[in-house]
Design a protein around this motif. Structure first.
Motif, short mmCIF file in Angstrom:
data_model
loop_
_atom_site.label_atom_id
_atom_site.label_comp_id
_atom_site.label_asym_id
_atom_site.label_seq_id
_atom_site.Cartn_x
_atom_site.Cartn_y
_atom_site.Cartn_z
N ARG A 256 29.60 54.78 38.73
CA ARG A 256 29.30 55.06 40.13
C ARG A 256 28.74 53.78 40.74
O ARG A 256 27.71 53.28 40.33
CB ARG A 256 28.26 56.19 40.22
N MET A 257 29.44 53.24 41.74
CA MET A 257 29.10 51.92 42.28
C MET A 257 28.78 51.97 43.76
O MET A 257 29.28 52.83 44.49
CB MET A 257 30.28 50.95 42.09
N LEU A 314 25.85 51.22 38.96
CA LEU A 314 26.10 49.79 39.05
C LEU A 314 26.09 49.38 40.52
O LEU A 314 26.60 50.12 41.37
CB LEU A 314 27.45 49.47 38.41
N VAL A 315 25.52 48.22 40.79
CA VAL A 315 25.46 47.70 42.16
C VAL A 315 26.15 46.35 42.21
O VAL A 315 25.87 45.46 41.40
CB VAL A 315 24.00 47.56 42.63
N LEU A 316 27.06 46.20 43.17
CA LEU A 316 27.74 44.93 43.42
C LEU A 316 26.95 44.13 44.44
O LEU A 316 26.45 44.68 45.43
CB LEU A 316 29.16 45.16 43.94
N PRO A 342 19.94 54.92 38.18
CA PRO A 342 20.45 54.45 36.89
C PRO A 342 20.73 52.95 36.88
O PRO A 342 20.46 52.26 35.89
CB PRO A 342 21.74 55.27 36.72
N ALA A 343 21.23 52.40 37.98
CA ALA A 343 21.50 50.96 38.05
C ALA A 343 20.21 50.17 37.90
O ALA A 343 20.16 49.16 37.17
CB ALA A 343 22.19 50.60 39.36
N GLY A 344 19.16 50.60 38.59
CA GLY A 344 17.89 49.90 38.49
C GLY A 344 17.27 50.01 37.12
O GLY A 344 16.73 49.03 36.57
N GLN A 345 17.32 51.20 36.54
CA GLN A 345 16.74 51.40 35.22
C GLN A 345 17.46 50.60 34.15
O GLN A 345 16.83 50.11 33.20
CB GLN A 345 16.77 52.90 34.89
N PHE A 349 23.54 45.14 37.48
CA PHE A 349 23.94 44.49 38.72
C PHE A 349 25.05 43.48 38.42
O PHE A 349 24.94 42.71 37.47
CB PHE A 349 22.75 43.79 39.38
N VAL A 350 26.10 43.50 39.23
CA VAL A 350 27.21 42.55 39.08
C VAL A 350 27.28 41.70 40.34
O VAL A 350 27.48 42.22 41.44
CB VAL A 350 28.55 43.28 38.86
N ASP A 351 27.06 40.41 40.17
CA ASP A 351 27.12 39.51 41.33
C ASP A 351 28.38 38.65 41.26
O ASP A 351 28.93 38.41 40.19
CB ASP A 351 25.87 38.63 41.42
#
Length: 386
Positions: A256-257, A314-316, A342-345, A349-351
């Motif tokens: 989930r992004m 996940l965060v872009l 969940p992304a923070g925990q 992170f994908v940059d």
């Protein structure tokens, strides 16, 4: 192509599609967010990171069994950050007359000195993709590929146009859109006798062909535009087939992004939702667009409630955006609600480079490939992004 190209000399003007609207929010966001240098130690750290991609084909990577559960950040790296031009580029057939995206009739008689500028760098990339890069005389701050690196910068304060440096380059044609301003500068350039063609401002995967068509028409190379679009569509189809081959078969197992736009030095924290371009990017790499699932439209300041409801795995991010908040630790401190997702925990992170991730141009197939590697094979995708 969406419409016949009728811009050749002796024919009626080529008319661009219905004038496209891009929200003033995006323009304001880019002008505000990129107006100054990014702050904090993350900037120097980013400059020292060399982004090197794996040469293993996407379908041969050792992918994660459970991409939703991976712990740690990663960086998406292009295997080749340059622009590959089409084979046997065409010589511009001029003069041509087009009706641009604002309904203005523009006649182009000389394409020997081209200036192509917009907030995403898509226009210059398209000109280079058409094989006319040797005619480009300047660049905007979003045009970051190697072939254009030595060109003089014509945008100031981030993404503001200034007539003086542009006139100094003596361009014979200018291609731009409504994402750069102020409008008075465009009028000043036209008053100086320079043909200025306004293209569509919409940027997503579905509009890449439209941008190519409009640029090719204005420069008198419509056939080259058709070939570049066909090549792009073939490459996109191939990459998306590879992504489908490595992404989880069960939609519930797909990560989930969401996409966050950050400029910590300016206090800008935006969540990109439906019709922002980021939604198409997410689905094209096999992710679930959770901003769309919660009904988030366009680009708006992020809220704690939206993050909690979205619950991304996940965060872009843009690389300079992550740098501007001092990396992952600074991001979680700046947006406390993110830490409960969940992304923070999982610090997931994908940059990716600011000039690549949302550029939506000839390199889009390579961008999708690089992002898919960072999502599904993070240990083989490039340097760790913190």
């Amino acid at each position: 192509m969406s419409s016949p190209l009728s811009s050749r000399a002796g024919r009626r003007p080529f008319r661009f599609g219905t004038p496209a609207f891009i929200g003033a929010t995006l323009t304001l966001l880019m002008l505000t967010g990129c107006a100054g240098p990014t702050a904090g130690p993350g900037t120097a750290e980013s400059a020292q990171r060399e982004c090197v991609a794996s040469e293993i084909p996407l379908t041969e990577l050792a992918v994660l069994d459970a991409p939703r559960d991976w712990v740690g950040p990663s960086t998406a790296c292009l295997a080749d950050a340059g622009i590959t031009a089409i084979d046997s580029p065409d010589e511009p057939q001029l003069p041509v007359t087009v009706i641009d995206d604002k309904g203005t009739e523009v006649t182009v008689t000389d394409a020997s000195r081209i200036l192509a500028v917009d907030v995403s760098g898509s226009l210059a990339a398209t000109v280079f993709g058409l094989g006319l890069g040797d005619r480009v005389v300047g660049r905007d701050s979003s045009t970051g590929f190697a072939e254009a690196a030595g060109l003089p910068l014509v945008t100031t304060g981030g993404h503001q146009l200034s007539a003086e440096p542009i006139l100094g380059l003596a361009p014979t044609v200018i291609l731009t859109d409504t994402t750069l301003g102020p409008p008075a500068v465009i009028e000043q350039l036209r008053d100086a006798g320079i043909p200025v063609v306004i293209t569509t401002s919409k940027r997503n995967i579905d509009t890449i062909g439209t941008v190519i068509e409009q640029v090719a028409a204005a420069l008198g190379v419509p056939d080259a535009g058709e070939r570049l679009t066909a090549q792009l569509h073939a490459d996109l189809a191939a990459v998306q087939a590879d992504v489908e081959a490595i992404a989880p078969t069960d939609p519930a197992e797909r990560p989930r992004m969401l996409f966050l736009y950050l400029r910590g030095s300016a206090g800008v924290y935006y969540l990109f939702g439906e019709e922002s371009g980021a939604d198409a990017l997410i689905t094209s790499i096999g992710g679930r667009d959770v901003a769309g699932e919660i009904g988030w439209q366009g680009m708006r300041p992020v809220t704690a409630e939206a993050l909690v409801e979205a619950a991304p795995d996940l965060v872009l991010l843009m690389t300079k955006g992550l740098d501007s908040v001092n990396g992952v630790d600074g991001l979680l401190e700046s947006i406390p609600a993110l830490a409960s997702t969940p992304a923070g925990q999982n610090r997931r992170f994908v940059d990716m480079s600011d000039t690549e991730i949302l550029s939506f141009g000839p390199r889009t197939p390579q961008v999708l490939d690089a992002l898919a590697r960072a999502v599904y094979a993070p240990e083989q995708s490039g340097p760790i992004g913190e």
